[in-house]
Enzyme design. Structure first.
Site, PDB file in Angstrom:
ATOM      1  N   LYS A   1       3.007  -2.968  -7.431  1.00  0.00           N
ATOM      2  CA  LYS A   1       4.414  -2.811  -7.789  1.00  0.00           C
ATOM      3  C   LYS A   1       5.325  -3.537  -6.820  1.00  0.00           C
ATOM      4  CE  LYS A   1       7.971  -1.390 -10.015  1.00  0.00           C
ATOM      5  NZ  LYS A   1       8.275  -2.081 -11.289  1.00  0.00           N
TER       6      LYS A   1
ATOM      7  N   GLU B   1      10.742 -14.163 -19.483  1.00  0.00           N
ATOM      8  CA  GLU B   1      10.431 -12.762 -19.125  1.00  0.00           C
ATOM      9  C   GLU B   1       9.472 -12.167 -20.161  1.00  0.00           C
ATOM     10  OE1 GLU B   1      10.422 -10.707 -16.913  1.00  0.00           O
ATOM     11  OE2 GLU B   1      10.412  -8.730 -17.844  1.00  0.00           O
TER      12      GLU B   1
ATOM     13  N   CYS C   1       0.860  -1.186   0.000  1.00  0.00           N
ATOM     14  CA  CYS C   1       0.000   0.000   0.000  1.00  0.00           C
ATOM     15  C   CYS C   1       0.897   1.237   0.000  1.00  0.00           C
ATOM     16  CB  CYS C   1      -0.870   0.005   1.253  1.00  0.00           C
ATOM     17  SG  CYS C   1      -1.831  -1.485   1.406  1.00  0.00           S
TER      18      CYS C   1
ATOM     19  N   TRP D   1      -3.947  -1.833  -1.437  1.00  0.00           N
ATOM     20  CA  TRP D   1      -4.032  -3.053  -2.243  1.00  0.00           C
ATOM     21  C   TRP D   1      -4.602  -4.091  -1.295  1.00  0.00           C
ATOM     22  CZ3 TRP D   1      -1.817  -8.061  -2.696  1.00  0.00           C
ATOM     23  CH2 TRP D   1      -2.023  -8.661  -3.926  1.00  0.00           C
TER      24      TRP D   1
ATOM     25  N   GLU E   1       1.202 -10.177 -17.783  1.00  0.00           N
ATOM     26  CA  GLU E   1       0.828  -9.170 -16.774  1.00  0.00           C
ATOM     27  C   GLU E   1       0.315  -7.870 -17.404  1.00  0.00           C
ATOM     28  OE1 GLU E   1       3.962  -7.703 -14.224  1.00  0.00           O
ATOM     29  OE2 GLU E   1       5.474  -8.047 -15.734  1.00  0.00           O
TER      30      GLU E   1
ATOM     31  N   LYS F   1       5.779 -10.570 -19.277  1.00  0.00           N
ATOM     32  CA  LYS F   1       5.341  -9.226 -19.699  1.00  0.00           C
ATOM     33  C   LYS F   1       3.985  -9.292 -20.381  1.00  0.00           C
ATOM     34  CE  LYS F   1       8.029  -6.609 -17.871  1.00  0.00           C
ATOM     35  NZ  LYS F   1       8.163  -7.632 -16.881  1.00  0.00           N
TER      36      LYS F   1
ATOM     37  N   ARG G   1       1.756   1.525  -5.923  1.00  0.00           N
ATOM     38  CA  ARG G   1       1.958   0.478  -4.908  1.00  0.00           C
ATOM     39  C   ARG G   1       0.664  -0.256  -4.584  1.00  0.00           C
ATOM     40  NH1 ARG G   1       6.605   0.774  -1.782  1.00  0.00           N
ATOM     41  NH2 ARG G   1       5.546  -0.327  -0.099  1.00  0.00           N
TER      42      ARG G   1
ATOM     43  N   HIS H   1       9.990 -32.249 -26.710  1.00  0.00           N
ATOM     44  CA  HIS H   1       9.623 -33.136 -25.587  1.00  0.00           C
ATOM     45  C   HIS H   1       8.192 -32.887 -25.111  1.00  0.00           C
ATOM     46  CE1 HIS H   1      13.729 -34.550 -25.313  1.00  0.00           C
ATOM     47  NE2 HIS H   1      14.128 -33.299 -25.405  1.00  0.00           N
TER      48      HIS H   1
ATOM     49  N   ASN I   1       0.079  -0.647   6.299  1.00  0.00           N
ATOM     50  CA  ASN I   1       0.567  -1.445   5.167  1.00  0.00           C
ATOM     51  C   ASN I   1       1.055  -2.758   5.768  1.00  0.00           C
ATOM     52  OD1 ASN I   1       1.578  -2.414   2.765  1.00  0.00           O
ATOM     53  ND2 ASN I   1       3.501  -1.294   2.912  1.00  0.00           N
ATOM     54  N   GLY I   2       0.521  -3.891   5.278  1.00  0.00           N
ATOM     55  CA  GLY I   2       0.959  -5.199   5.790  1.00  0.00           C
ATOM     56  C   GLY I   2      -0.242  -6.020   6.223  1.00  0.00           C
TER      57      GLY I   2
HETATM   58  C1  AGP Z   1       7.557  -7.905 -13.010  1.00  0.00           C
HETATM   59  O1  AGP Z   1       7.149  -7.151 -14.141  1.00  0.00           O
HETATM   60  C2  AGP Z   1       6.523  -7.901 -11.900  1.00  0.00           C
HETATM   61  N1  AGP Z   1       6.215  -6.582 -11.499  1.00  0.00           N
HETATM   62  C3  AGP Z   1       6.940  -8.794 -10.741  1.00  0.00           C
HETATM   63  O2  AGP Z   1       7.160 -10.090 -11.247  1.00  0.00           O
HETATM   64  C4  AGP Z   1       8.196  -8.339  -9.978  1.00  0.00           C
HETATM   65  O3  AGP Z   1       9.337  -8.532 -10.782  1.00  0.00           O
HETATM   66  C5  AGP Z   1       8.343  -9.215  -8.717  1.00  0.00           C
HETATM   67  O4  AGP Z   1       7.200  -9.027  -7.913  1.00  0.00           O
HETATM   68  C6  AGP Z   1       9.598  -8.894  -7.898  1.00  0.00           C
HETATM   69  O5  AGP Z   1       9.540  -7.563  -7.440  1.00  0.00           O
HETATM   70  P1  AGP Z   1      10.894  -6.929  -6.824  1.00  0.00           P
HETATM   71  O6  AGP Z   1      11.913  -6.920  -7.934  1.00  0.00           O
HETATM   72  O7  AGP Z   1      10.506  -5.559  -6.360  1.00  0.00           O
HETATM   73  O8  AGP Z   1      11.333  -7.817  -5.694  1.00  0.00           O
END
Ligand code: AGP
Length: 628
Positions: free
Chosen positions: A623, A497, A2, A88, A504, A501, A38, A520, A114-115
Site C-alpha cells: 500500500k 488510471e 512494512c 514486504w 494491478e 487498476k 502495508r 500514430h 521498516n526501511g
Molecule cells: C495505486 O492504485 C497504487 N496503489 C499506487 O500506484 C499508488 O498510487 C502509488 O504507489 C502512490 O502511493 P501514495 O499515493 O501513497 O504516494
C-alpha cells in the site's frame, strides 16, 4: 512498506503479578491485522514479561493467518510488552527465518524494522569478524546485533538505540524490546513512519495510526531522527543527538470501525462506495466566514503564491494521474504552467526549480519514499512545497511548507480509489485557492466552481448505483488478456488510471493513452474482439473533442474492437458504435474524471474477483512504497 506495532501494558502490580491493560499479544496481532495492507509476505511477534531470561517470539512466512496458526499450535506466554511486524521483503526472501522480529544477545533482545539499512554489508562484516553468527539474510538482523552490542555497553535501551542509529545509513523505523526491561519499548525513525498511541496505563507505537486506533485516538507524531521510549506510564522523546525532543500530539479523525470492511466483500469495494463521502468531506470546511477558500496548514505567504511562475506536480502511480487531471483545471483557472513529473524521475533530470516554483506533492500515504525524496530535492532548490495527502501526521506533510489534507479516511486496499477522487477534489480546491489569491477568478466564479464540485458526490453515488452492469460486463471478459483505454483532455489521465487498476488488480496487460495518439501507431494493436474502453467528453464540452472521440470509437470498432464506452447521459452519438455503454451523469468538463473513473474501478475489481484474485492485497504490491 512494512507494518510495525509496539505495546507496553500496565506496570507489574505490587504482588508482582502481570496485569497489563490489554494482552500485548492481542494488541499487537490486532494492530498487525490492520496494517497487513502495508506488507504481507511474513509476520512475527516478540513478547517480554517479568522473569523472562529470554524473549518469547514467533514468526512465519506468508500472511498474518500463518503466524496466528503458529501461535495457536505453540502458545506464547503472557507479557507486559510486545512488538510485532508484517513484512514486504526488501533484503532476503519472504521466509520464516527472514521474518521479523530478529533476535540478538541469545534471544534477550528483539528488533523489528521498516526501511533499508544501506550499509548493512559493511556492518555485517564487522559483526562476523567479531564472531557473531547470523540466522537470516536481512539487514534488520544486522541492526539487532548492533543495538544489542550497544545495549551491553550501556544497560540502557534508549541510549543503546541512540548509539546504534548513528551507525546506520539508509531509511529505518526500528523498534526494540529487551528481556531485562519488560515494561519498555524503544523506537527510532529516520525517513520512515512511526507514530505513538497515547493510552491510560498503556502506550503504543505503530507505522501508522491503524496499529492502535482500536485502543486510542490520541496520537503523537514524531519528527525526523527521533527516538521514543514508551513505558506503561510515560512517553519520552529524544533526538538522535541526545537532546530532548518533542512529538506533536493530535486526535485521530477516524475510528476503528472505519478500518473494517463495514459489510463489504473487500476494502476496495467499501472504499469505492465511500467516494461520495470522501469527496464531500474533502470539500467540507474549506471556505471561511468571508467565503474565501482556506487550506489546512499553510506557512506560505499569499505573496509567494502570487509570485510563483510555474507549478510542478510530483507523485507516483494513481496519485500522479490525479495530478495530471488537476493540471488541466489549474492551468485553465490560474494561467500558470503546470508540469507533471513522476516523483522517482524528478530529481534525476536536474529540474529547473527556484523560489518561484510551487511543487505540489500528491500522496495518499504521505510516506512514498520516491515522493518524499523529490520533495526534499525541490526544497533544497528553493521551491515551496505544498502537499496533498490523506494520512494525517505522515512524513511528507511534515516536510512540506503547506498541506491540504484529503479527508478520505483510511484507504486500506492497495489499489487506490477514494484517494484518487479525493486527490482530484483537493487539487481543484488548490486551483481555486490559487485563482482566488492571484485574482484570476472573482469570488462568484469560485463559488460557482465550488457549487459544481459540491454536486459531484451525488453524481458519483449515481454512477456507483449503476455498477451492476459494469460488473456483468467484467464477468463476461474473464478471459481477456489485453485491454486498451482511450481518453482525451481530462479523460486521458483517467484512461491511464483505468489501465493501472486493471494491471494491478487483474494482472492483465492494459494500456491507457491519448485517443489522438491512436492513428500514430497504437491503432495497429486493434484486433478482432480486443476490448477498448473509450472515455467520451461531454457533447456540451467546449473543447470540441466530443466528435473527435466519437470518430475514434468508429475507427477501432471498424477494425473489430469490442468498444466499451463511458459517456454522459443522453449522448446518443455514441450508441451506434458502442458495444457497451456505461452512462455517467452530466457534469462540467473538468469534473468528468470524478465520475468516469468509477466504472473503471468497478470493472477492474469485478474482473479480478471473477478471476479469484485478492483485490485488497494484489501480488507483489504494497500500500505504501517506503523504499526508493
Ligand atoms: C495505486 O492504485 C497504487 N496503489 C499506487 O500506484 C499508488 O498510487 C502509488 O504507489 C502512490 O502511493 P501514495 O499515493 O501513497 O504516494
Amino acid at each position: 512498506m512494512c507494518g510495525i506495532v509496539g505495546y507496553v501494558g500496565k506496570a507489574v502490580a505490587p504482588d508482582n503479578k502481570v496485569s497489563p491493560s490489554h494482552r500485548p499479544q492481542e494488541v499487537v496481532l490486532e494492530g498487525l491485522r490492520r496494517l497487513e495492507y502495508r506488507g504481507y509476505d511474513s509476520a512475527g511477534i516478540a513478547l517480554a514479561a517479568p522473569g523472562m531470561t529470554e524473549l518469547a517470539s514467533a514468526k512465519k512466512a506468508g500472511k498474518l493467518t500463518n503466524l496466528k496458526n503458529e501461535i495457536l499450535q505453540n502458545p506464547l506466554p503472557e507479557a507486559t510488552a510486545a512488538i510485532g511486524h508484517t513484512r514486504w521483503a526488501t533484503h532476503g526472501g519472504p521466509t520464516d527465518r527472514n521474518a521479523h522480529p530478529h533476535l540478538a544477545d541469545n534471544g534477550r533482545l528483539a528488533v523489528i524494522h521498516n526501511g533499508i539499512i544501506e550499509n548493512f554489508a559493511e556492518l555485517k562484516a564487522e559483526l562476523v569478524e567479531a564472531g557473531v553468527t547470523f540466522l537470516s539474510d536481512t539487514d534488520t538482523e544486522v541492526a539487532a546485533h548492533i543495538i544489542a552490542r550497544c545495549y551491553k555497553g550501556t544497560e540502557d535501551l534508549t541510549e543503546a538505540m541512540r548509539l546504534a542509529v548513528g551507525r546506520f545509513r539508509g531509511t529505518f523505523t526500528l523498534l526494540a524490546v529487551a528481556a531485562e526491561d519488560p515494561t519498555t519499548v524503544v523506537g527510532a525513525r529516520h525517513d520512515s513512519p512511526l507514530v505513538v498511541g497515547l493510552g491510560d496505563g498503556e502506550n503504543f507505537l505503530g507505522s501508522d495510526v491503524a496499529a492502535f486506533v482500536a485502543y486510542t485516538k490520541d496520537a503523537m507524531e514524531l519528527e525526523q531522527d527521533q527516538i521514543v521510549t514508551i513505558t506503561p506510564t510515560s512517553v519520552n522523546v529524544i533526538n538522535f543527538d541526545g537532546t530532548p525532543g518533542k512529538g506533536k500530539t493530535y486526535a485521530v479523525d477516524w475510528d476503528a470501525e472505519a478500518g473494517d470492511k463495514g459489510g463489504f466483500a473487500s476494502y476496495m469495494d467499501k472504499e469505492i462506495h465511500e467516494q461520495p463521502q470522501a469527496i464531500a468531506d474533502t470539500l467540507r470546511g474549506r471556505v471561511d466566514a468571508n467565503g474565501a477558500l482556506q487550506l489546512d496548514e499553510v506557512s506560505i505567504d499569499e505573496s509567494v503564491f502570487r509570485a510563483i511562475d510555474q507549478i510542478i506536480v510530483i507523485a507516483c502511480g494513481t496519485a500522479a494521474y490525479a495530478g495530471q487531471v488537476a493540471r488541466y483545471a489549474i492551468e485553465h483557472w490560474c494561467r500558470i504552467p503546470v508540469e507533471i513529473e513522476l516523483a522517482h524521475e524528478f530529481r534525476y533530470r536536474d529540474p529547473i526549480v527556484n523560489e518561484k516554483t510551487l511543487v505540489v506533492a500528491i500522496s495518499q500515504s504521505g510516506e512514498t519514499m520516491d515522493t518524499l525524496m523529490a520533495v526534499r530535492h525541490a526544497r533544497e532548490q528553493g521551491a515551496k512545497v505544498l502537499s496533498i495527502v490523506n494520512a494525517q501526521g505522515s512524513t511528507i506533510p511534515r516536510e512540506s511548507d503547506a498541506v491540504l489534507y484529503t479527508h478520505a479516511g483510511p484507504e486500506i486496499a492497495v489499489a487506490s480509489t477514494k484517494a484518487f477522487t479525493a486527490q482530484i477534489t483537493a487539487a481543484y480546491l488548490l486551483g481555486m485557492y490559487l485563482a482566488q489569491v492571484r485574482g484570476n477568478k472573482f469570488p462568484d466564479e469560485i463559488d460557482s466552481l465550488l457549487s459544481a464540485l459540491k454536486a459531484i458526490p451525488a453524481k458519483v453515488q449515481t454512477v456507483i448505483e449503476r455498477g451492476e452492469y459494469v460488473k456483468a460486463t467484467a464477468r463476461s471478459m474473464k478471459s481477456a488478456d489485453s485491454v486498451l483505454f482511450l481518453g482525451r483532455h481530462v479523460g486521458y489521465p483517467v484512461a491511464m488510471e483505468g489501465a493501472l487498476k486493471l494491471k494491478e488488480l487483474a494482472y492483465i496487460h492494459a494500456e491507457g493513452f491519448a485517443a489522438g495518439e491512436l492513428k500514430h501507431g497504437p491503432i495497429a494493436l486493434i484486433d478482432e474482439g480486443l476490448p477498448v474502453f473509450i472515455i467520451v467528453p461531454s457533447p456540451r464540452s467546449r473543447t470540441g473533442l466530443h466528435s473527435k472521440v466519437v470518430s475514434n470509437i468508429q475507427e477501432v470498432r471498424a477494425r473489430g474492437a469490442r468498444t466499451l464506452v463511458i459517456a454522459e447521459d443522453g449522448d446518443d452519438a455514441v450508441r451506434q458504435f458502442a458495444d457497451e455503454i456505461f452512462w455517467i451523469p452530466n457534469c462540467p468538463t473538468l469534473m468528468q474524471p470524478l465520475l468516469a473513473a468509477i466504472p473503471l474501478q468497478i470493472f477492474a475489481m469485478e474482473l479480478a474477483t471473477t478471476k479469484g484474485l485478492d483485490v485488497d492485497q494484489p501480488r507483489n504490491l504494497a500500500k505504501s512504497v517506503t523504499v526508493e
